[in-house]
Design an enzyme around this catalytic site. Sequence first.
Site, mmCIF file in Angstrom:
data_model
loop_
_atom_site.group_PDB
_atom_site.id
_atom_site.type_symbol
_atom_site.label_atom_id
_atom_site.label_comp_id
_atom_site.label_asym_id
_atom_site.label_seq_id
_atom_site.Cartn_x
_atom_site.Cartn_y
_atom_site.Cartn_z
ATOM 1 N N SER A 193 0.792 -1.227 0.000
ATOM 2 C CA SER A 193 0.000 0.000 0.000
ATOM 3 C C SER A 193 0.825 1.278 0.000
ATOM 4 C CB SER A 193 -0.947 0.005 1.192
ATOM 5 O OG SER A 193 -0.208 -0.111 2.390
ATOM 6 N N HIS A 221 -5.377 -4.197 -2.040
ATOM 7 C CA HIS A 221 -5.138 -3.155 -3.054
ATOM 8 C C HIS A 221 -4.993 -3.725 -4.468
ATOM 9 C CE1 HIS A 221 -4.709 0.393 -0.456
ATOM 10 N NE2 HIS A 221 -4.181 -0.426 0.434
ATOM 11 N N LYS A 251 -11.992 -1.081 -0.433
ATOM 12 C CA LYS A 251 -11.101 -0.342 -1.333
ATOM 13 C C LYS A 251 -11.721 -0.201 -2.729
ATOM 14 C CE LYS A 251 -7.723 -0.682 1.993
ATOM 15 N NZ LYS A 251 -6.744 -1.429 2.735
HETATM 16 C C1 PLP Z 1 -6.795 -1.736 4.106
HETATM 17 C C2 PLP Z 1 -6.179 -3.052 4.325
HETATM 18 C C3 PLP Z 1 -6.704 -3.934 5.267
HETATM 19 C C4 PLP Z 1 -7.855 -3.556 6.153
HETATM 20 O O1 PLP Z 1 -9.063 -3.645 5.490
HETATM 21 P P1 PLP Z 1 -10.373 -2.944 6.134
HETATM 22 O O2 PLP Z 1 -11.496 -3.547 5.407
HETATM 23 O O3 PLP Z 1 -10.210 -1.480 5.919
HETATM 24 O O4 PLP Z 1 -10.363 -3.294 7.595
HETATM 25 C C5 PLP Z 1 -6.125 -5.176 5.384
HETATM 26 N N1 PLP Z 1 -5.055 -5.525 4.632
HETATM 27 C C6 PLP Z 1 -4.505 -4.693 3.727
HETATM 28 C C7 PLP Z 1 -3.354 -5.142 2.924
HETATM 29 C C8 PLP Z 1 -5.046 -3.422 3.548
HETATM 30 O O5 PLP Z 1 -4.498 -2.582 2.668
#
Ligand code: PLP
Length: 403
Positions: A193, A221, A251
Amino acid sequence: MYILYGVGFMGKTWVKEIYAKKLQEMIERGEIWEIRRLNGPTGPRALVNGREMIILSSNNYLNLANDPRLKKAAIEAMEKYGWGPGAVWAIAGYHELLDELHRKIAEFKRTEAGLVFPTGFAVNAGTIPAITEQGDVILSDELNHGSIIDGIRLSRAEKIVYKHCDMSDLEDKLRQVHGKYNKILIVTDGVFSMDGDIAPLDKIVKLAREFNAMVYVDDAHGEGVLGDGHGSPAHFGVDDEVDFHVGTFSKALGSSGGMIGGDYEVIEFIRNKARTWLLSTGFPPAVAAANLKSLEIVMTEKDRIRRLWDNRNYFKKRLDEMGFNTGKSQTPIVPVIVGDTKKARELARMLWDEGIFVVPIVYPMVARGTERIRNQVNAGHTKEDLDKALAAYEKAGKKLGLI
Ligand SMILES: *Cc1c(COP(=O)(O)O)cnc(C)c1O
């Protein structure tokens, strides 16, 4: 910054003092998040603090967060099923449309079975300790998401961190642990990320095969972005060799909630073992309906993904031409690496003044010397949006001596 409500209650003075001191230290280290206020839906543009801004700081890659079809699905489900879920799914049961959602997740992840979780964080925090035990070892990329790190901390397995995407380091470590543990689990983000680089899943699954390791990919992502929307395992054509397909609706899918796909027995085991599934109440049925719609859209509207990539390629190319350092970006996450906390903050502020909403990412979120602005391009950005952002970058970059 925050509104403090003067309700006249005061806790113990010494408790207040403990956290006042800690807070002061965080303020001095620049670790306080300034929270912006959205005055309407989030999208490629949004009203923020009362001003129309171009949004480059959102995970809403496919511009689905305000899609009328998601809203309609949610409203209809709310009318039929009400709002709240009642209790945790394991106890109160779940609304029937979750069965459909589970099937859709399996279709999306190309697995035998699928399961939702309250959030993506909850998938990792609950699943990793559930699928590993004493006598196992977990090999984890050093830049994995914090929820993976916390999930590993909750596990009784040994933990070994390998250098970021470094396959010879991973191989060395696999060699060291091979034969000494009951199970070996390799855990990685699909797309990282902060840098927007892609985990070399083709090589990871090959090593996993050689050393009889299980593979766990958190593709938060990568979903909706890579592999024709199906994510990074599909991008490499290795869906079948990933054992745990983790993701989130928060996302590119523009909603909220976590998901996991895998073989039937694996998913059924996790559903009966992961404490974040068993003990934490899931999202409302209306959210499930929106999530279902969102998966349908991502699997059918390929144009949206194409627009995202066109925008990303244009934006990154222009930044590179101007002389900015965009690091190792391979995805719509395009960092501008500044290498200094003050400069990163100053750049974000200057861009804000030009109507561009970006956030500075500084230590401890990234290593010192790699402080940056993280840009996230959206399928809904127009060329005018991107040009406006690029012009703002050029102006600020010159002023700060970055280009
Ligand atoms: C954003 C993210 C999460 C968390 O997901 P949420 O649904 O916002 O709790 C977990 N793992 C990765 C790699 C992320 O980028």
